[in-house]
Design a protein around this motif. Structure first.
Motif, PDB file in Angstrom:
ATOM      1  N   UNK A 147       0.788  -1.226   0.000  1.00  0.00           N
ATOM      2  CA  UNK A 147       0.000   0.000   0.000  1.00  0.00           C
ATOM      3  C   UNK A 147       0.817   1.271   0.000  1.00  0.00           C
ATOM      4  N   UNK A 148       2.088   1.191  -0.368  1.00  0.00           N
ATOM      5  CA  UNK A 148       2.957   2.369  -0.396  1.00  0.00           C
ATOM      6  C   UNK A 148       3.029   2.915  -1.819  1.00  0.00           C
ATOM      7  N   UNK A 149       2.893   4.235  -1.940  1.00  0.00           N
ATOM      8  CA  UNK A 149       2.979   4.886  -3.243  1.00  0.00           C
ATOM      9  C   UNK A 149       4.301   5.634  -3.372  1.00  0.00           C
ATOM     10  N   UNK A 150       4.623   6.005  -4.590  1.00  0.00           N
ATOM     11  CA  UNK A 150       5.838   6.773  -4.829  1.00  0.00           C
ATOM     12  C   UNK A 150       5.653   8.171  -4.273  1.00  0.00           C
ATOM     13  N   UNK A 151       6.551   8.584  -3.372  1.00  0.00           N
ATOM     14  CA  UNK A 151       6.438   9.870  -2.715  1.00  0.00           C
ATOM     15  C   UNK A 151       7.552  10.813  -3.110  1.00  0.00           C
ATOM     16  N   UNK A 152       7.665  11.897  -2.360  1.00  0.00           N
ATOM     17  CA  UNK A 152       8.591  12.962  -2.716  1.00  0.00           C
ATOM     18  C   UNK A 152      10.049  12.526  -2.598  1.00  0.00           C
ATOM     19  N   UNK A 153      10.367  11.575  -1.727  1.00  0.00           N
ATOM     20  CA  UNK A 153      11.729  11.063  -1.594  1.00  0.00           C
ATOM     21  C   UNK A 153      11.887   9.679  -2.210  1.00  0.00           C
ATOM     22  N   UNK A 154      10.858   8.859  -2.133  1.00  0.00           N
ATOM     23  CA  UNK A 154      10.959   7.505  -2.690  1.00  0.00           C
ATOM     24  C   UNK A 154      10.924   7.502  -4.215  1.00  0.00           C
ATOM     25  N   UNK A 155      10.787   8.677  -4.834  1.00  0.00           N
ATOM     26  CA  UNK A 155      10.841   8.736  -6.289  1.00  0.00           C
ATOM     27  C   UNK A 155      12.214   8.285  -6.788  1.00  0.00           C
TER      28      UNK A 155
END
Length: 516
Positions: free
Chosen positions: A232-240
């Motif tokens: 359930x984790x989406x691509x975020x501001x750092x995980x990009x």
């Protein structure tokens, strides 16, 4: 002999199976995983953050919709030509399905003069220098990507020398950040593949080794993205950039394993010859160091799981997951490619520092490094922990220019203040009205405040209507809660009349102190 031939066919076919795994992972991720970065207005804060919880409470008591501000500049904002173009802009934006309402000089006040004389409309729509007016766009609580694209097309069509349109607002900022992250995701991912892949190909001089490294690192990235989606984790501001991180982490294991493979081949005089058994030896030789490297990296990423900032926690989770996945892929998928490859002589040679290097104590050098580090530590006191909102965005970019213009014309950083009477009395009385006006004036006189919109400015519009002296402020408020007036009063005062909201647009450009 039959068993030996069968075993050889199995070994030679395993690398094709690993390539098949990579292809399958690619298809699954492309079809089922959402690779679009997810960004919202609270992307930096967790739901447990006290500030976020307080903001949610305010939103529940004072329901409102996401807003965009279009500041439209001209030499004369009262000219018929300007007003006709404002009307055209307003009508085209109103036609967008995701737009619930639009307020402008031609949609709200009766005329330009009416807006100029009204306390509410003047603050909402007209800049203090009267060189621009605002078009306020209210969006539905949906993904802003589609309406913002249409608004940008309309702006491009209508923008001209004496009708410059500048856009700002939280939904626009969020959409611009999302676009930037999407660009970075693909840019850094492709750069990692090309840069590191070609470097490894040049170093080890083997197409099969290059193919194995590419397949293994790509599988580690794809599997990490798939597991992130399952959790359930989406691509975020750092995980990009997580894909790039996982690619490099997996590659580090492969580089050491390949180096040990070549070293073993050199020692056994097997360079240039097929040596399928060396792959298992290289894996055993590299495994202990790789394992503890994985543990240390996981602990480093794991330390981010206890911080308050939401993006850092997301990076911590993704980093731990990616580090473990990279290790597993390196030791499961890569050895078959080494069995398939032929070790060749390369520029990488086994070297150790001379004994003289280890015999010296380097006391002065160590002391110098410690003193230099301590001196640099004093620089931490100079770190700006509360930068301006504008500092987060690249100068002269479209987003930065829009924010700066809106900031100069009335502030670009919205701040919501909720006030109530100290004695718990209602805010629908003449006495409360006068106190709120004094507070409103004090806020507007503060140098870091641009525009203030509040209940007193709203009620002042009612005071301008004929025979308004016959109506109490409570009656005016009730009328403004009706659909005829877009229930505007509900955004400024609670139903029980105990709390009122002040919407303050803070000016960021000239701020030199902490916001609060």
């Amino acid at each position: 002999m039959f068993c030996s031939m069968t075993k050889k066919r199995v070994w030679s076919g395993t690398h094709w199976e690993m390539l098949g795994v990579t292809v399958v992972l690619f298809v699954i991720v492309a079809v089922f995983v959402d690779l679009k970065p997810a960004v919202d207005e609270n992307f930096f804060f967790s739901t447990s953050d006290p500030g976020v919880r307080e903001s949610k409470k305010v939103e529940q008591r004072f329901p409102s919709q996401p807003q965009l501000i279009l500041a439209v500049s001209s030499q004369d904002i009262s000219s018929p030509r300007y007003l006709s173009r404002i009307q055209r802009l307003t009508q085209q934006i109103e036609a967008i399905d995701e737009v619930s309402a639009v307020k402008s000089l031609t949609a709200g006040p009766k005329s330009f003069q009416d807006a100029l004389e009204g306390e509410f409309w003047r603050r909402l729509l007209i800049a203090k220098d009267r060189k621009s007016s605002n078009v306020i766009v209210f969006l539905e609580n949906k993904d802003p990507e589609k309406p913002i694209k249409r608004i940008e097309r309309i702006m491009h069509e209508l923008d001209e020398k004496d009708f410059r349109i500048h856009i700002a607002g939280p939904p626009y900022v969020v959409e611009m950040i999302r676009r930037s992250l999407a660009h970075d995701f693909w840019y850094f991912s492709l750069t990692a593949v090309v840069l590191f892949g070609l470097t490894m190909a040049a170093m080890f001089r083997s197409a099969r080794v290059f193919l194995g490294m590419l397949a293994t690192c790509a599988s580690a990235v794809l599997l990490t993205l798939l597991l992130q989606s399952i959790f359930g984790r989406k691509i975020g501001i750092l995980t990009v950039n997580l894909g790039t991180i996982v690619f490099v982490v997996a590659l580090s294991h492969l580089v050491y394993m390949t180096f040990n493979w070549q070293t073993l081949a050199d020692r056994g005089h097997r360079l240039g010859k097929e040596s399928p058994n060396l792959a298992a030896d290289a894996r055993r030789m590299t495994f202990p160091a790789s394992f503890w490297s994985m543990v240390c990296a996981s602990l480093g990423f794991g330390s981010l799981l206890i911080v308050q900032a939401k993006p850092l926690r997301e990076l911590g989770f993704g980093g731990v997951l990616g580090t473990v996945v990279a290790f597993i892929c390196a030791y499961v998928m890569y050895p078959p490619f080494l069995r398939w490859s032929v070790p060749r002589k390369s520029k990488l040679v086994e070297q150790e520092p001379p004994r003289r290097f280890w015999s010296q104590r380097y006391t002065l050098l160590s002391l110098g490094v410690i003193l230099l580090s301590a001196g640099l530590g004093f620089g931490l006191t100079k770190v700006n922990t509360d930068p301006s909102l504008l500092d987060y965005f690249k100068p002269h970019s479209k987003l930065r220019d829009g924010l700066e213009y809106v900031d100069n014309s009335g502030g670009c950083n919205p701040l919501t203040l909720v006030v109530s009477a100290a004695d718990g009395s209602l805010l629908n009385t003449d006495a409360a009205y006068e106190k709120m006006w004094r507070l409103h004036g004090a806020l507007e006189n503060y140098k870091d405040v641009g525009t203030v919109i509040s209940l007193p400015t709203l009620l002042s519009e009612g005071d301008r209507t004929p025979f308004s002296f016959l109506l109490s402020y409570e009656k005016m408020t009730e009328m403004m809660e009706q659909p005829k007036y877009a229930r505007v009063a509900k955004s400024f005062v609670t139903k029980d009349r105990t709390d009122a909201m002040f919407l303050v647009r803070m000016v960021e450009e000239r701020r030199d102190k902490y916001r609060l």
